[in-house]
Design a protein around this motif. Structure first.
Motif, PDB file in Angstrom:
ATOM      1  N   HIS A 347      35.957  37.101  35.426  1.00 11.00           N
ATOM      2  CA  HIS A 347      35.722  35.959  36.315  1.00 11.00           C
ATOM      3  C   HIS A 347      34.306  35.412  36.149  1.00 11.00           C
ATOM      4  CE1 HIS A 347      39.547  36.135  38.382  1.00 11.00           C
ATOM      5  NE2 HIS A 347      39.412  37.442  38.558  1.00 11.00           N
ATOM      6  N   ASN A 348      33.323  36.280  35.928  1.00  8.51           N
ATOM      7  CA  ASN A 348      31.948  35.787  35.763  1.00  8.51           C
ATOM      8  C   ASN A 348      31.763  35.032  34.458  1.00  8.51           C
ATOM      9  OD1 ASN A 348      30.814  36.444  38.206  1.00  8.51           O
ATOM     10  ND2 ASN A 348      30.025  38.433  37.544  1.00  8.51           N
ATOM     11  N   LEU A 349      32.464  35.426  33.400  1.00  8.55           N
ATOM     12  CA  LEU A 349      32.404  34.657  32.154  1.00  8.55           C
ATOM     13  C   LEU A 349      32.976  33.260  32.355  1.00  8.55           C
ATOM     14  CD1 LEU A 349      33.370  37.340  29.477  1.00  8.55           C
ATOM     15  CD2 LEU A 349      31.226  36.070  29.583  1.00  8.55           C
ATOM     16  N   ILE A 350      34.055  33.169  33.097  1.00 11.06           N
ATOM     17  CA  ILE A 350      34.621  31.848  33.397  1.00 11.06           C
ATOM     18  C   ILE A 350      33.617  31.018  34.186  1.00 11.06           C
ATOM     19  CG2 ILE A 350      36.444  30.641  34.659  1.00 11.06           C
ATOM     20  CD1 ILE A 350      38.279  33.003  34.045  1.00 11.06           C
ATOM     21  N   HIS A 351      32.995  31.646  35.191  1.00 10.39           N
ATOM     22  CA  HIS A 351      32.024  30.930  36.019  1.00 10.39           C
ATOM     23  C   HIS A 351      30.833  30.449  35.199  1.00 10.39           C
ATOM     24  CE1 HIS A 351      33.413  32.980  40.027  1.00 10.39           C
ATOM     25  NE2 HIS A 351      34.340  32.229  39.479  1.00 10.39           N
ATOM     26  N   VAL A 352      30.291  31.333  34.363  1.00 12.99           N
ATOM     27  CA  VAL A 352      29.083  30.966  33.637  1.00 12.99           C
ATOM     28  C   VAL A 352      29.361  29.876  32.612  1.00 12.99           C
ATOM     29  CG1 VAL A 352      29.224  32.657  31.735  1.00 12.99           C
ATOM     30  CG2 VAL A 352      26.979  31.963  32.627  1.00 12.99           C
ATOM     31  N   MET A 353      30.555  29.870  32.029  1.00 18.05           N
ATOM     32  CA  MET A 353      30.882  28.823  31.052  1.00 18.05           C
ATOM     33  C   MET A 353      31.142  27.470  31.718  1.00 18.05           C
ATOM     34  SD  MET A 353      33.137  30.702  28.070  1.00 18.05           S
ATOM     35  CE  MET A 353      34.241  31.571  29.161  1.00 18.05           C
ATOM     36  N   HIS A 354      31.420  27.496  33.021  1.00 13.99           N
ATOM     37  CA  HIS A 354      31.633  26.244  33.755  1.00 13.99           C
ATOM     38  C   HIS A 354      30.454  25.894  34.654  1.00 13.99           C
ATOM     39  CE1 HIS A 354      35.813  27.127  32.566  1.00 13.99           C
ATOM     40  NE2 HIS A 354      36.017  25.825  32.698  1.00 13.99           N
ATOM     41  N   GLY A 355      29.349  26.627  34.485  1.00 15.30           N
ATOM     42  CA  GLY A 355      28.143  26.304  35.232  1.00 15.30           C
ATOM     43  C   GLY A 355      28.203  26.654  36.701  1.00 15.30           C
ATOM     44  N   ARG A 356      29.089  27.564  37.083  1.00 18.96           N
ATOM     45  CA  ARG A 356      29.210  27.967  38.483  1.00 18.96           C
ATOM     46  C   ARG A 356      28.427  29.263  38.723  1.00 18.96           C
ATOM     47  NH1 ARG A 356      34.908  26.608  37.722  1.00 18.96           N
ATOM     48  NH2 ARG A 356      35.451  28.834  37.801  1.00 18.96           N
ATOM     49  N   PRO A 357      28.007  29.501  39.950  1.00 19.85           N
ATOM     50  CA  PRO A 357      27.256  30.743  40.225  1.00 19.85           C
ATOM     51  C   PRO A 357      28.127  31.980  40.014  1.00 19.85           C
ATOM     52  CG  PRO A 357      27.789  29.577  42.269  1.00 19.85           C
ATOM     53  CD  PRO A 357      28.125  28.642  41.142  1.00 19.85           C
ATOM     54  N   LEU A 358      27.493  33.043  39.576  1.00 17.43           N
ATOM     55  CA  LEU A 358      28.215  34.282  39.309  1.00 17.43           C
ATOM     56  C   LEU A 358      28.312  35.123  40.575  1.00 17.43           C
ATOM     57  CD1 LEU A 358      27.400  33.248  36.470  1.00 17.43           C
ATOM     58  CD2 LEU A 358      27.157  35.632  35.787  1.00 17.43           C
ATOM     59  N   ALA A 359      29.378  35.921  40.660  1.00 16.21           N
ATOM     60  CA  ALA A 359      29.597  36.755  41.835  1.00 16.21           C
ATOM     61  C   ALA A 359      29.146  38.186  41.550  1.00 16.21           C
ATOM     62  CB  ALA A 359      31.086  36.753  42.211  1.00 16.21           C
ATOM     63  N   PRO A 360      28.545  38.850  42.524  1.00 19.77           N
ATOM     64  CA  PRO A 360      28.154  40.251  42.330  1.00 19.77           C
ATOM     65  C   PRO A 360      29.384  41.152  42.278  1.00 19.77           C
ATOM     66  CG  PRO A 360      27.785  39.604  44.602  1.00 19.77           C
ATOM     67  CD  PRO A 360      28.167  38.348  43.866  1.00 19.77           C
ATOM     68  N   PHE A 361      29.271  42.201  41.499  1.00 19.41           N
ATOM     69  CA  PHE A 361      30.359  43.167  41.397  1.00 19.41           C
ATOM     70  C   PHE A 361      30.371  44.066  42.628  1.00 19.41           C
ATOM     71  CE2 PHE A 361      31.458  47.597  40.104  1.00 19.41           C
ATOM     72  CZ  PHE A 361      32.834  47.413  39.970  1.00 19.41           C
ATOM     73  N   VAL A 362      31.543  44.217  43.211  1.00 23.12           N
ATOM     74  CA  VAL A 362      31.705  45.090  44.374  1.00 23.12           C
ATOM     75  C   VAL A 362      32.706  46.174  44.006  1.00 23.12           C
ATOM     76  CG1 VAL A 362      32.377  45.260  46.795  1.00 23.12           C
ATOM     77  CG2 VAL A 362      31.226  43.194  45.964  1.00 23.12           C
ATOM     78  N   TYR A 363      32.250  47.412  44.043  1.00 25.34           N
ATOM     79  CA  TYR A 363      33.119  48.539  43.672  1.00 25.34           C
ATOM     80  C   TYR A 363      33.909  49.024  44.884  1.00 25.34           C
ATOM     81  CZ  TYR A 363      34.478  53.277  42.304  1.00 25.34           C
ATOM     82  OH  TYR A 363      35.188  54.423  42.045  1.00 25.34           O
ATOM     83  N   HIS A 364      35.199  49.159  44.718  1.00 27.33           N
ATOM     84  CA  HIS A 364      36.076  49.679  45.755  1.00 27.33           C
ATOM     85  C   HIS A 364      36.590  51.047  45.312  1.00 27.33           C
ATOM     86  CE1 HIS A 364      36.095  45.808  47.857  1.00 27.33           C
ATOM     87  NE2 HIS A 364      36.286  45.236  46.681  1.00 27.33           N
ATOM     88  N   ASP A 365      36.174  52.067  45.999  1.00 20.65           N
ATOM     89  CA  ASP A 365      36.580  53.439  45.649  1.00 20.65           C
ATOM     90  C   ASP A 365      37.976  53.687  46.200  1.00 20.65           C
ATOM     91  OD1 ASP A 365      36.911  56.099  45.179  1.00 20.65           O
ATOM     92  OD2 ASP A 365      34.997  56.726  46.008  1.00 20.65           O
ATOM     93  N   HIS A 366      38.946  53.779  45.307  1.00 23.67           N
ATOM     94  CA  HIS A 366      40.330  54.022  45.713  1.00 23.67           C
ATOM     95  C   HIS A 366      40.668  55.505  45.733  1.00 23.67           C
ATOM     96  CE1 HIS A 366      40.974  49.780  45.715  1.00 23.67           C
ATOM     97  NE2 HIS A 366      40.767  49.649  44.424  1.00 23.67           N
ATOM     98  N   GLY A 367      39.634  56.340  45.546  1.00 23.05           N
ATOM     99  CA  GLY A 367      39.877  57.769  45.633  1.00 23.05           C
ATOM    100  C   GLY A 367      39.931  58.450  44.286  1.00 23.05           C
ATOM    101  N   SER A 368      40.155  59.747  44.315  1.00 22.76           N
ATOM    102  CA  SER A 368      40.228  60.565  43.106  1.00 22.76           C
ATOM    103  C   SER A 368      41.492  61.392  43.134  1.00 22.76           C
ATOM    104  CB  SER A 368      39.003  61.502  43.010  1.00 22.76           C
ATOM    105  OG  SER A 368      37.813  60.758  42.982  1.00 22.76           O
ATOM    106  N   LEU A 369      42.128  61.495  41.992  1.00 22.01           N
ATOM    107  CA  LEU A 369      43.330  62.305  41.861  1.00 22.01           C
ATOM    108  C   LEU A 369      43.182  63.215  40.655  1.00 22.01           C
ATOM    109  CD1 LEU A 369      45.957  59.514  42.550  1.00 22.01           C
ATOM    110  CD2 LEU A 369      45.626  61.531  43.977  1.00 22.01           C
ATOM    111  N   VAL A 370      43.634  64.437  40.790  1.00 26.04           N
ATOM    112  CA  VAL A 370      43.567  65.411  39.708  1.00 26.04           C
ATOM    113  C   VAL A 370      44.937  66.039  39.545  1.00 26.04           C
ATOM    114  CG1 VAL A 370      42.527  67.558  38.887  1.00 26.04           C
ATOM    115  CG2 VAL A 370      41.132  65.883  40.110  1.00 26.04           C
ATOM    116  N   SER A 371      45.461  65.986  38.327  1.00 29.85           N
ATOM    117  CA  SER A 371      46.758  66.584  38.037  1.00 29.85           C
ATOM    118  C   SER A 371      46.562  67.982  37.466  1.00 29.85           C
ATOM    119  CB  SER A 371      47.534  65.726  37.035  1.00 29.85           C
ATOM    120  OG  SER A 371      48.716  66.390  36.622  1.00 29.85           O
ATOM    121  N   ILE A 372      47.159  68.962  38.133  1.00 33.65           N
ATOM    122  CA  ILE A 372      47.121  70.330  37.615  1.00 33.65           C
ATOM    123  C   ILE A 372      48.425  70.537  36.845  1.00 33.65           C
ATOM    124  CG2 ILE A 372      46.692  72.747  38.208  1.00 33.65           C
ATOM    125  CD1 ILE A 372      45.489  71.776  40.820  1.00 33.65           C
ATOM    126  N   SER A 373      48.592  69.704  35.804  1.00 32.80           N
ATOM    127  CA  SER A 373      49.780  69.690  34.960  1.00 32.80           C
ATOM    128  C   SER A 373      51.027  69.531  35.819  1.00 32.80           C
ATOM    129  CB  SER A 373      49.818  70.947  34.092  1.00 32.80           C
ATOM    130  OG  SER A 373      50.867  70.861  33.150  1.00 32.80           O
TER     131      SER A 373
END
Length: 438
Positions: A347-373
């Motif tokens: 999305h930021n590449l699209i914005h920068v190529m069209h001269g629009r302001p870039l948006a900050p990245f916001v990380y959403h932690d969806h958790g952690s999963l571990v498979s014990i086979s």
């Protein structure tokens, strides 16, 4: 006069880089844009699956993605090569010479221009400078390394099986030491027992999981620090029930050709040693092109995922250090982070190529999963559930874990083809052999 195309170069075809190339290719095609993916491997395999490839329970030939066929379908170009440098003044990247197996040069060192550059080269295993670790431990950074481990594992299983057939009273074992109690170390350890249990059906009648001696070594106070303590303990109990010796609070001070040496002076003898104790950026990234990096060779980026010293260069995934404003700590090196960053850069590449302001990245932690086979799955989901964290295990956790890979397939193939591959994958689990033995 032919109009010059806008050239976007992506270096690295891992989960984030490949998803970004697909989305840009699908949006722009090749009329006014030239989307180029540079990758040193010919095929892509989802990195969280490498422990299954290493244990032989997953045939990577059936699950890998060929970059050339993928780029043809989605409208970008693929270049086989390894990043060697960045010329920011000329806006060019330098690609190392491509060598044949015998060392002869196939393609000389060359340059590729860019208007916008995205670095997504992932990470490598961090041995923290431990003496002997690099020389005597295997890592699981890519498919070739996973294949090498599987071949050595099968050779040692065959050795023990042969010894047992000659002398049934023999007490031979395959001794394996895994350094690192994070997701990779825990999942690999469990998968080894799943594979060993199946070997008796493939000609090794005298071999089973009781012939494995596996030690999991973690320097921290417990395994799986990303999970709640209760779930981490449940995972440790499951591993110990399988026969794994789990050592926590144990620092590795040296690795030799046949053993792991701990800070307490214990010598853990082993035929196979795997280092899975942390990640860092590749050494080539250390101040590449004069860009800022941290002590782990990760590129420093601003909230927009642009590098701190060059607006035309973005970085995503494990190779960059992005501070999460909510925690004031770096975003963890996880597949979900690479996926979210790929979407943000798109999305930021699209914005920068069209001269629009870039948006900050916001990380959403969806958790952690571990498979014990096949034995168990544990994890936590983040969000608006149970005060922001919901502990899950068993079938629900297994369903969510499998869904992560399915969402990855949809991200790199699109909905139609992705759903088709999910169905094919389900059929393959029924009709294909349980183990890859070659």
């Amino acid at each position: 006069m032919t109009e010059r195309k806008i050239q976007i170069v992506i270096v690295g075809g891992g989960a984030g880089g490949l998803e970004l190339a697909r989305r840009l290719g699908a949006k722009y095609g090749r009329k006014r844009h030239d989307i180029i993916l540079v990758e040193r491997n010919r095929t892509h395999i989802w990195k969280p699956l490498l422990h299954e490839v290493a244990a032989g329970s997953l045939d990577a030939n059936l699950d890998e993605v060929g970059y050339r066929s993928h780029c043809h379908r989605w409208g970008y170009r693929f270049f086989l090569g390894t990043l060697e440098g960045i010329d920011r003044e000329q806006r060019e990247i330098v690609i190392a010479p491509l060598l044949d197996e015998d060392g002869s040069e196939l393609i000389e060192r060359h340059r590729i221009r860019y208007d916008w550059l995205v670095i997504a080269v992932g990470s490598i295993t961090n041995d923290f400078g431990t003496p002997g670790a690099r020389e005597h431990c295997m890592v699981l950074d890519d498919r070739a390394q996973a294949d090498r481990f599987r071949n050595r594992l099968l050779n040692h299983c065959l050795r023990v099986s042969h010894t047992m057939s000659v002398d049934p009273t023999s007490d031979e074992h395959v001794r394996i030491a895994v350094v690192g109690g994070g997701a990779t170390g825990v999942e690999l350890t469990a998968e080894l027992f799943n594979s060993a249990a199946a070997l008796r059906y493939y000609g090794l009648e005298t071999f089973d999981e009781s012939r494995l001696q596996v030690t999991l070594i973690e320097a921290g106070p417990r395994i799986l620090p990303a999970l709640p303590e209760k779930l981490a303990q449940a995972a440790q109990d499951e591993l110990e029930a399988l026969g794994v010796r789990v050592l926590t609070g144990t620092r590795v001070t040296e690795v030799t050709a046949d053993a792991i040496i701990t800070g307490g002076g214990e010598r853990i003898a082993s035929e196979l040693r795997v280092w899975a104790a942390g990640v860092r950026g590749a050494p080539i990234l250390d101040h590449i092109g004069g860009l800022e990096t941290n002590a782990n060779c990760q590129l420093l980026v601003r909230p927009t995922l642009q590098t701190t010293l060059d607006d035309r260069i973005f970085a995503l995934g494990d190779c960059c250090s992005c501070i999460d404003p909510n925690t004031e700590r770096p975003v963890p090196p996880r597949a979900q982070a690479a996926h979210q960053m790929a979407s943000a850069v798109f999305h930021n590449l699209i914005h920068v190529m069209h001269g629009r302001p870039l948006a900050p990245f916001v990380y959403h932690d969806h958790g952690s999963l571990v498979s014990i086979s096949r034995f168990s799955t544990v994890g936590s989901l983040m969000g608006n559930l149970v005060g922001g964290r919901m502990a899950i295990e068993g079938r629900l956790a297994r369903f969510v874990y499998v869904s992560l890979y399915r969402m990855h397939l949809i991200a790199i193939h699109g909905w139609l083809r992705g759903l088709g591959l999910i169905v094919i994958g389900r059929v393959n689990t029924i009709i294909r052999p349980r183990l890859k033995l070659h």
